[in-house]
Design a protein around this motif. Structure first.
Motif, PDB file in Angstrom:
ATOM      1  N   LEU A  85       0.693  -1.198   0.204  1.00  0.00           N
ATOM      2  CA  LEU A  85       0.352   0.050   0.164  1.00  0.00           C
ATOM      3  C   LEU A  85       0.581   1.282   0.366  1.00  0.00           C
ATOM      4  O   LEU A  85       1.298   1.554   0.884  1.00  0.00           O
ATOM      5  CB  LEU A  85      -0.808   0.119   1.050  1.00  0.00           C
ATOM      6  CG  LEU A  85      -1.985  -1.061   1.794  1.00  0.00           C
ATOM      7  CD1 LEU A  85      -2.059  -1.062   2.836  1.00  0.00           C
ATOM      8  CD2 LEU A  85      -2.999  -1.462   0.032  1.00  0.00           C
ATOM      9  N   PRO A  86       0.806   1.362  -0.880  1.00  0.00           N
ATOM     10  CA  PRO A  86       1.928   2.741  -1.132  1.00  0.00           C
ATOM     11  C   PRO A  86       1.283   4.023  -0.677  1.00  0.00           C
ATOM     12  O   PRO A  86       1.629   5.507  -0.650  1.00  0.00           O
ATOM     13  CB  PRO A  86       2.357   3.211  -2.597  1.00  0.00           C
ATOM     14  CG  PRO A  86       2.089   1.606  -3.171  1.00  0.00           C
ATOM     15  CD  PRO A  86       0.848   1.258  -2.262  1.00  0.00           C
ATOM     16  N   SER A  87       0.332   4.049  -0.909  1.00  0.00           N
ATOM     17  CA  SER A  87      -0.882   4.925  -0.664  1.00  0.00           C
ATOM     18  C   SER A  87      -2.059   5.278   0.727  1.00  0.00           C
ATOM     19  O   SER A  87      -2.543   4.649   0.790  1.00  0.00           O
ATOM     20  CB  SER A  87      -2.152   5.483  -1.980  1.00  0.00           C
ATOM     21  OG  SER A  87      -1.153   5.332  -3.141  1.00  0.00           O
ATOM     22  N   PRO A  88      -1.837   6.019   1.251  1.00  0.00           N
ATOM     23  CA  PRO A  88      -2.253   5.596   2.834  1.00  0.00           C
ATOM     24  C   PRO A  88      -3.834   5.838   3.176  1.00  0.00           C
ATOM     25  O   PRO A  88      -4.463   5.438   3.838  1.00  0.00           O
ATOM     26  CB  PRO A  88      -1.725   6.598   3.784  1.00  0.00           C
ATOM     27  CG  PRO A  88      -0.065   7.117   3.526  1.00  0.00           C
ATOM     28  CD  PRO A  88      -0.531   7.030   1.854  1.00  0.00           C
ATOM     29  N   PRO A  89      -4.316   6.853   2.272  1.00  0.00           N
ATOM     30  CA  PRO A  89      -5.773   7.060   2.021  1.00  0.00           C
ATOM     31  C   PRO A  89      -6.693   6.202   1.572  1.00  0.00           C
ATOM     32  O   PRO A  89      -7.547   6.636   0.977  1.00  0.00           O
ATOM     33  CB  PRO A  89      -6.056   8.444   1.309  1.00  0.00           C
ATOM     34  CG  PRO A  89      -5.067   8.550   0.295  1.00  0.00           C
ATOM     35  CD  PRO A  89      -3.646   7.751   1.085  1.00  0.00           C
ATOM     36  N   TRP A 107       2.988  -0.384   3.823  1.00  0.00           N
ATOM     37  CA  TRP A 107       2.945   0.790   3.765  1.00  0.00           C
ATOM     38  C   TRP A 107       4.511   1.457   3.252  1.00  0.00           C
ATOM     39  O   TRP A 107       5.166   1.224   4.407  1.00  0.00           O
ATOM     40  CB  TRP A 107       2.646   1.492   4.902  1.00  0.00           C
ATOM     41  CG  TRP A 107       0.839   2.239   5.110  1.00  0.00           C
ATOM     42  CD1 TRP A 107      -0.173   2.811   3.929  1.00  0.00           C
ATOM     43  CD2 TRP A 107      -0.153   0.937   5.591  1.00  0.00           C
ATOM     44  NE1 TRP A 107      -1.055   2.345   4.500  1.00  0.00           N
ATOM     45  CE2 TRP A 107      -1.312   1.620   5.903  1.00  0.00           C
ATOM     46  CE3 TRP A 107      -0.129  -0.007   6.687  1.00  0.00           C
ATOM     47  CZ2 TRP A 107      -2.305   0.340   5.807  1.00  0.00           C
ATOM     48  CZ3 TRP A 107      -0.936  -1.129   7.305  1.00  0.00           C
ATOM     49  CH2 TRP A 107      -2.288  -0.388   7.147  1.00  0.00           C
ATOM     50  N   TRP A 108       4.378   1.372   2.424  1.00  0.00           N
ATOM     51  CA  TRP A 108       5.601   2.276   1.600  1.00  0.00           C
ATOM     52  C   TRP A 108       5.575   4.022   1.273  1.00  0.00           C
ATOM     53  O   TRP A 108       5.120   4.516  -0.694  1.00  0.00           O
ATOM     54  CB  TRP A 108       6.701   1.077   0.362  1.00  0.00           C
ATOM     55  CG  TRP A 108       7.222   1.493   0.160  1.00  0.00           C
ATOM     56  CD1 TRP A 108       8.551   2.279   0.647  1.00  0.00           C
ATOM     57  CD2 TRP A 108       8.421   1.265  -0.794  1.00  0.00           C
ATOM     58  NE1 TRP A 108       9.628   2.888   0.163  1.00  0.00           N
ATOM     59  CE2 TRP A 108       9.444   1.819  -1.086  1.00  0.00           C
ATOM     60  CE3 TRP A 108       8.101   0.059  -1.987  1.00  0.00           C
ATOM     61  CZ2 TRP A 108      10.389   1.685  -1.593  1.00  0.00           C
ATOM     62  CZ3 TRP A 108       9.120   0.268  -2.981  1.00  0.00           C
ATOM     63  CH2 TRP A 108      10.741   0.838  -3.087  1.00  0.00           C
ATOM     64  N   THR A 109       5.221   4.490   1.268  1.00  0.00           N
ATOM     65  CA  THR A 109       4.829   6.182   1.411  1.00  0.00           C
ATOM     66  C   THR A 109       6.122   6.762   0.857  1.00  0.00           C
ATOM     67  O   THR A 109       5.787   7.703   0.816  1.00  0.00           O
ATOM     68  CB  THR A 109       3.808   6.517   1.760  1.00  0.00           C
ATOM     69  OG1 THR A 109       4.762   7.076   3.506  1.00  0.00           O
ATOM     70  CG2 THR A 109       2.568   5.751   2.185  1.00  0.00           C
ATOM     71  N   VAL A 110       7.262   6.202   0.777  1.00  0.00           N
ATOM     72  CA  VAL A 110       8.635   6.649   0.474  1.00  0.00           C
ATOM     73  C   VAL A 110       8.192   7.998  -0.234  1.00  0.00           C
ATOM     74  O   VAL A 110       9.599   8.930   0.089  1.00  0.00           O
ATOM     75  CB  VAL A 110      10.128   6.123   0.521  1.00  0.00           C
ATOM     76  CG1 VAL A 110       9.727   5.437  -0.552  1.00  0.00           C
ATOM     77  CG2 VAL A 110      10.748   7.080   0.847  1.00  0.00           C
ATOM     78  N   CYS A 111       8.114   7.953  -1.885  1.00  0.00           N
ATOM     79  CA  CYS A 111       7.793   8.880  -2.915  1.00  0.00           C
ATOM     80  C   CYS A 111       6.564   9.830  -2.514  1.00  0.00           C
ATOM     81  O   CYS A 111       6.816  10.678  -3.742  1.00  0.00           O
ATOM     82  CB  CYS A 111       7.549   7.953  -3.691  1.00  0.00           C
ATOM     83  SG  CYS A 111       9.711   6.807  -4.186  1.00  0.00           S
ATOM     84  N   ILE A 141       5.496   7.045   6.408  1.00  0.00           N
ATOM     85  CA  ILE A 141       3.793   7.253   6.778  1.00  0.00           C
ATOM     86  C   ILE A 141       4.191   8.480   7.929  1.00  0.00           C
ATOM     87  O   ILE A 141       4.534   8.601   9.322  1.00  0.00           O
ATOM     88  CB  ILE A 141       2.847   6.614   7.597  1.00  0.00           C
ATOM     89  CG1 ILE A 141       2.801   5.180   6.734  1.00  0.00           C
ATOM     90  CG2 ILE A 141       1.915   6.976   8.408  1.00  0.00           C
ATOM     91  CD1 ILE A 141       2.250   5.273   5.825  1.00  0.00           C
ATOM     92  N   TYR A 142       3.698   9.722   6.980  1.00  0.00           N
ATOM     93  CA  TYR A 142       4.096  11.642   7.957  1.00  0.00           C
ATOM     94  C   TYR A 142       4.621  11.442   8.506  1.00  0.00           C
ATOM     95  O   TYR A 142       5.477  11.283   9.235  1.00  0.00           O
ATOM     96  CB  TYR A 142       2.689  11.264   8.463  1.00  0.00           C
ATOM     97  CG  TYR A 142       1.559  11.211   8.197  1.00  0.00           C
ATOM     98  CD1 TYR A 142       0.642  12.042   7.053  1.00  0.00           C
ATOM     99  CD2 TYR A 142       0.322  10.723   9.139  1.00  0.00           C
ATOM    100  CE1 TYR A 142      -0.425  11.794   6.835  1.00  0.00           C
ATOM    101  CE2 TYR A 142      -0.487  10.563   8.701  1.00  0.00           C
ATOM    102  CZ  TYR A 142      -1.546  11.028   7.331  1.00  0.00           C
ATOM    103  OH  TYR A 142      -2.463  10.028   6.960  1.00  0.00           O
ATOM    104  N   ALA A 191       8.338   7.069  10.826  1.00  0.00           N
ATOM    105  CA  ALA A 191       6.539   7.163  10.961  1.00  0.00           C
ATOM    106  C   ALA A 191       6.355   8.225  12.550  1.00  0.00           C
ATOM    107  O   ALA A 191       6.096   7.313  13.089  1.00  0.00           O
ATOM    108  CB  ALA A 191       6.131   5.424  10.576  1.00  0.00           C
ATOM    109  N   GLY A 192       4.747   8.527  11.723  1.00  0.00           N
ATOM    110  CA  GLY A 192       4.781   9.501  12.682  1.00  0.00           C
ATOM    111  C   GLY A 192       3.458   9.788  12.765  1.00  0.00           C
ATOM    112  O   GLY A 192       2.168   9.721  11.402  1.00  0.00           O
ATOM    113  N   MET A 193       2.615  10.192  13.722  1.00  0.00           N
ATOM    114  CA  MET A 193       1.009  10.578  14.318  1.00  0.00           C
ATOM    115  C   MET A 193       0.144   9.231  14.391  1.00  0.00           C
ATOM    116  O   MET A 193      -0.964   9.859  12.844  1.00  0.00           O
ATOM    117  CB  MET A 193       0.617  11.787  12.760  1.00  0.00           C
ATOM    118  CG  MET A 193       2.196  12.817  13.136  1.00  0.00           C
ATOM    119  SD  MET A 193       1.703  13.743  14.735  1.00  0.00           S
ATOM    120  CE  MET A 193       0.154  14.317  14.512  1.00  0.00           C
ATOM    121  N   LEU A 194       0.748   8.749  14.467  1.00  0.00           N
ATOM    122  CA  LEU A 194      -0.403   6.963  14.617  1.00  0.00           C
ATOM    123  C   LEU A 194      -0.940   6.173  15.274  1.00  0.00           C
ATOM    124  O   LEU A 194      -0.179   6.988  17.088  1.00  0.00           O
ATOM    125  CB  LEU A 194       0.800   5.642  14.046  1.00  0.00           C
ATOM    126  CG  LEU A 194       2.064   6.335  13.066  1.00  0.00           C
ATOM    127  CD1 LEU A 194       2.659   4.567  12.734  1.00  0.00           C
ATOM    128  CD2 LEU A 194       1.141   6.394  11.020  1.00  0.00           C
TER     129      LEU A 194
END
Length: 283
Positions: A85-89, A107-111, A141-142, A191-194
């Motif tokens: 899941l690259p996209s959190p929403p 989750w891999w949202t590095v980009c 993540i954030y 990763a933050g705000m979790l």
């Protein structure tokens, strides 16, 4: 944008390039499907470079028997995860990842420079069982920074940025996550705000909750957590890492007879000791 589209009650098995993959698809319902014996990821989102797949709903799906493809760089295949899941929403409810060579939920949202301002979707009542990798693996993540030389990110060539998460007011809520007999329970990297509520991790072979690199204010907040060493003899229940600001309320450790339940890594790098805030209440 396809809010009336859906994929239901289907099965993909013995597949050599992922099971179900979304590419620039929005608001699709993926419900009660099975991805079994898959080379690559069971359920994946293709776009790892920019904002791609958002507001999709993954309900009651099963990923089992996914495998990593070593050296094959097609998007979404090398992790061998149940859900990549690259996209959190996006919303994930009541999904199961079992028999996975990679991580159950990755989750891999590095980009995702643009995507860091999107809210996290609903993540409720998901399960990871009998996986070689982590039950849940969360990268960027954030994230607070993109701290690489030359002002660009190593993978995505996006400008250097420095964000203060508390200004965003974003919180990712993970409820009722269960991880059984996995390589690790939950792993974090920047990763933050979790917020995690009602988490159970049992029989992780390495670390129950591994905070590899998590930083800044109010990064991780766990409420009502149970970590059982069990037959796997989990090495550490919780391992805190660099710049970690963590809060654990009402946490229970059980069957830690050979290894310590917690390990704080504050002595690993003396120059950043001042950045450590780890808070435990009702242990």
């Amino acid at each position: 944008d396809c809010k009336d589209c859906y994929l239901k009650n289907s099965a993909i098995h013995n597949c050599y390039n992922r099971g179900f993959a979304l590419d620039n698809a929005f608001r699709i319902l993926i419900e009660k499907n099975v991805a079994a014996d898959i080379w690559g990821d069971g359920f994946s989102e293709d776009n790892v470079l920019y904002v791609g797949e958002v507001e999709n709903k993954f309900y009651y799906n099963l990923a089992c028997g996914t495998r990593k493809i070593w050296g094959f760089l097609e998007k979404g295949t090398v992790t061998g995860s149940g859900f990549f899941l690259p996209s959190p929403p996006n919303d994930l409810n009541n999904n199961v990842a079992t028999g996975i060579q990679g991580s159950g939920f990755f989750w891999w949202t590095v980009c995702y420079y643009e995507n860091h301002n999107w809210p996290f979707g609903k993540f409720d009542d998901n399960y990871a069982h009998a996986n070689a990798g982590d039950g849940m693996h969360m990268w960027f993540i954030y994230p607070r920074v993109y701290p690489l030389a030359g002002g660009t990110h190593l993978l995505c060539a996006i400008p250097y940025q420095h964000h203060i998460r508390s200004r965003w007011g974003l919180r990712a809520a993970v409820n009722n996550f269960r991880s059984f007999q996995t390589g690790g329970g939950i792993y974090f990297f920047d990763a933050g705000m979790l917020n995690f509520t009602n988490t159970v991790i049992s029989d992780a072979r390495h670390i129950g909750i591994d905070i590899g690199m998590a930083d800044w204010i109010e990064v991780l907040d766990f409420k009502n957590t149970l970590i059982l060493s069990g037959n796997a003899k989990t090495r550490w229940g919780i391992s805190t890492g660099w710049w970690s600001d963590t809060y654990f309320h009402n946490i229970t450790f059980q069957d830690f007879n050979e290894y310590p339940a917690t390990r704080a890594c504050g002595s690993c790098i003396d120059s950043i000791k001042a950045y450590y805030w780890n808070n435990f209440e009702q242990v």
